[in-house]
Design a protein around this motif. Structure first.
Motif, PDB file in Angstrom:
ATOM      1  N   ALA A   1       0.833  -1.287  -0.042  1.00 46.08           N
ATOM      2  CA  ALA A   1      -0.148  -0.067   0.046  1.00 46.08           C
ATOM      3  C   ALA A   1       0.949   1.240   0.006  1.00 46.08           C
ATOM      4  O   ALA A   1       0.438   2.549  -0.415  1.00 46.08           O
ATOM      5  CB  ALA A   1      -0.920   0.015   1.345  1.00 46.08           C
ATOM      6  N   GLU A   2       2.095   1.077   0.400  1.00 47.22           N
ATOM      7  CA  GLU A   2       3.000   2.452   0.603  1.00 47.22           C
ATOM      8  C   GLU A   2       3.880   2.562  -0.520  1.00 47.22           C
ATOM      9  O   GLU A   2       4.434   3.537  -0.984  1.00 47.22           O
ATOM     10  CB  GLU A   2       3.897   2.244   1.918  1.00 47.22           C
ATOM     11  N   LEU A   3       3.973   1.541  -1.329  1.00 51.57           N
ATOM     12  CA  LEU A   3       4.816   1.359  -2.661  1.00 51.57           C
ATOM     13  C   LEU A   3       4.339   2.375  -3.709  1.00 51.57           C
ATOM     14  O   LEU A   3       3.048   2.300  -4.352  1.00 51.57           O
ATOM     15  CB  LEU A   3       5.138   0.025  -3.492  1.00 51.57           C
ATOM     16  N   LYS A   4       5.140   3.493  -4.194  1.00 55.32           N
ATOM     17  CA  LYS A   4       4.810   4.670  -5.197  1.00 55.32           C
ATOM     18  C   LYS A   4       5.548   4.334  -6.468  1.00 55.32           C
ATOM     19  O   LYS A   4       4.966   4.995  -7.498  1.00 55.32           O
ATOM     20  CB  LYS A   4       4.666   5.836  -4.628  1.00 55.32           C
ATOM     21  N   GLU A   5       6.545   3.542  -6.398  1.00 57.35           N
ATOM     22  CA  GLU A   5       7.593   3.824  -7.702  1.00 57.35           C
ATOM     23  C   GLU A   5       7.709   2.506  -8.114  1.00 57.35           C
ATOM     24  O   GLU A   5       7.517   1.316  -7.584  1.00 57.35           O
ATOM     25  CB  GLU A   5       8.993   4.077  -7.342  1.00 57.35           C
ATOM     26  N   SER A   6       7.949   2.485  -9.437  1.00 58.01           N
ATOM     27  CA  SER A   6       8.139   1.162 -10.357  1.00 58.01           C
ATOM     28  C   SER A   6       9.041   1.270 -11.407  1.00 58.01           C
ATOM     29  O   SER A   6       9.230   2.379 -11.616  1.00 58.01           O
ATOM     30  CB  SER A   6       6.783   0.529 -10.643  1.00 58.01           C
ATOM     31  N   GLY A   7       9.510   0.190 -11.932  1.00 58.12           N
ATOM     32  CA  GLY A   7      10.409   0.230 -13.179  1.00 58.12           C
ATOM     33  C   GLY A   7      11.791   0.587 -12.556  1.00 58.12           C
ATOM     34  O   GLY A   7      12.166   0.803 -11.416  1.00 58.12           O
ATOM     35  N   PRO A   8      12.539   0.728 -13.663  1.00 57.63           N
ATOM     36  CA  PRO A   8      14.330   1.108 -13.074  1.00 57.63           C
ATOM     37  C   PRO A   8      14.492   2.493 -12.407  1.00 57.63           C
ATOM     38  O   PRO A   8      13.621   3.297 -12.661  1.00 57.63           O
ATOM     39  CB  PRO A   8      14.827   1.102 -14.445  1.00 57.63           C
ATOM     40  N   ALA A   9      15.320   2.471 -11.440  1.00 57.18           N
ATOM     41  CA  ALA A   9      15.737   3.602 -10.774  1.00 57.18           C
ATOM     42  C   ALA A   9      16.887   4.254 -11.401  1.00 57.18           C
ATOM     43  O   ALA A   9      17.669   3.599 -12.180  1.00 57.18           O
ATOM     44  CB  ALA A   9      16.024   3.165  -9.323  1.00 57.18           C
ATOM     45  N   GLU A  10      16.743   5.648 -11.500  1.00 55.35           N
ATOM     46  CA  GLU A  10      17.737   6.485 -12.156  1.00 55.35           C
ATOM     47  C   GLU A  10      19.031   6.353 -11.468  1.00 55.35           C
ATOM     48  O   GLU A  10      20.174   6.836 -12.042  1.00 55.35           O
ATOM     49  CB  GLU A  10      17.369   7.877 -12.463  1.00 55.35           C
ATOM     50  N   GLU A  11      19.057   6.077 -10.083  1.00 54.14           N
ATOM     51  CA  GLU A  11      20.107   6.215  -9.188  1.00 54.14           C
ATOM     52  C   GLU A  11      20.211   5.257  -8.145  1.00 54.14           C
ATOM     53  O   GLU A  11      19.059   4.574  -7.806  1.00 54.14           O
ATOM     54  CB  GLU A  11      20.487   7.623  -8.806  1.00 54.14           C
ATOM     55  N   PHE A  12      21.340   4.805  -7.552  1.00 54.76           N
ATOM     56  CA  PHE A  12      21.244   3.979  -6.494  1.00 54.76           C
ATOM     57  C   PHE A  12      20.613   4.548  -5.248  1.00 54.76           C
ATOM     58  O   PHE A  12      20.858   5.600  -5.078  1.00 54.76           O
ATOM     59  CB  PHE A  12      22.746   3.434  -6.021  1.00 54.76           C
ATOM     60  N   LEU A  13      19.685   3.605  -4.623  1.00 57.03           N
ATOM     61  CA  LEU A  13      18.838   4.241  -3.596  1.00 57.03           C
ATOM     62  C   LEU A  13      19.177   3.672  -2.534  1.00 57.03           C
ATOM     63  O   LEU A  13      18.889   4.273  -1.232  1.00 57.03           O
ATOM     64  CB  LEU A  13      17.223   4.221  -3.965  1.00 57.03           C
TER      65      LEU A  13
END
Length: 289
Positions: free
Chosen positions: A111-123
């Motif tokens: 329910a808290e996840l808002k992002e998907s797909g490849p990340a542009e940088e290391f998180l």
């Protein structure tokens, strides 16, 4: 999200759920995978998580797993899918009777996840430096800025001895290639920008001064993989910094740029440079003004 500070403990690890991340603390013990012990703990920001799964495990267990977004974690990027299932640091194995509780946390996370797909940088943070390990043919060390290989006379090839001990600044690297020591021909190879010194890269890792080879007891996963991840993270950071123009850097002399464009025009008229090459190079020169 669940209450800040909630903890779900499983075999070999405990997950603490926070408002913006999941803090994974790994146990220490003879049965805990050595990679987990080497990592100690991992803080995974929610923005680095692409999904959460809950599946049946072996012998009366269930497995809660974080699916990190591609490009979000230097450790998983360096591993490149080579970790065995039991060595995946983002699997939490629980007794089957705790399945309902695990499903609750999985739903809360989803329910808290808002992002998907490849990340542009290391998180996710890379393992802390300094780091070092013994490969079959060298001692490898990394202080955050420079990778060093010091050859062992008992393992290094004649080509590496001839090249001498090696030092590589992260600024001259474009990435790393890690091959697990748990498979045939495991190694760590540093990938150099623009081919490094201009010489062709040897196909055989054993002959490449920018690589170390693994062997039985040399370059184990829990030592060489965090090392590779730390180098990869530093290389990416150096690349981002290099892409940002530094304040106060003097521009090229306009007269010098004009002369180079004139010379480029002569080559173009002589047919030694194509129309496309002329346009691209001219644009690059004008950008230096």
């Amino acid at each position: 999200m669940s209450r800040m500070g909630d903890v779900l403990a499983g075999f070999h690890a405990a997950w603490e759920f926070e408002s913006d991340s999941v803090l994974i603390r790994y146990e220490r013990g003879i049965r805990t995978p050595k990679l987990f012990q080497a990592l100690g703990e991992r803080r995974i920001p929610l923005e680095a998580i692409g999904g959460v799964t809950l599946t049946p495990g072996k012998r009366g267990t269930v497995v809660l797993r974080l699916e990190l977004r591609p490009g979000a974690d230097p450790l998983m990027e360096a591993a490149a899918g080579q970790l065995k299932e039991g060595g995946d640091p983002y699997r939490l194995v629980l007794p089957a009777e705790r399945e309902t509780l695990a499903e609750y946390y999985a739903d809360e996370l989803r329910a808290e996840l808002k992002e998907s797909g490849p990340a542009e940088e290391f998180l996710v943070e890379a393992p802390e430096v300094p780091l070092q390990f013994k490969a079959y043919d060298a001692k490898a060390s990394f202080d955050g800025q420079t990778v060093r290989f010091r050859w062992f006379w008992t393992g290094a090839s004649s080509a590496k001895w001839k090249a001498g001990d090696q030092s590589f600044s992260v600024a001259e690297l474009s990435g790393v290639e890690w091959r697990s020591p748990e498979v045939f021909e495991g190694h760590l190879r540093l990938l150099r920008r623009d081919g490094g010194d201009g010489r062709p890269v040897p196909e055989q890792v054993d002959h490449d001064p920018a690589a170390v080879v693994f062997g039985l007891g040399y370059g184990p996963v829990h030592e060489s993989l965090p090392f590779a991840a730390a180098v990869l993270s530093a290389v990416r950071s150096a690349g981002v910094a290099a892409a940002v123009p530094a304040a106060g850097v003097p521009r090229r002399d306009p007269a010098d740029i004009a002369e180079r464009i004139r010379h480029l025009g002569e080559l173009h008229q002589a047919g030694l440079v194509t129309d496309e090459e002329f346009s691209v190079k001219k644009a690059e020169l004008l950008a230096e003004l």
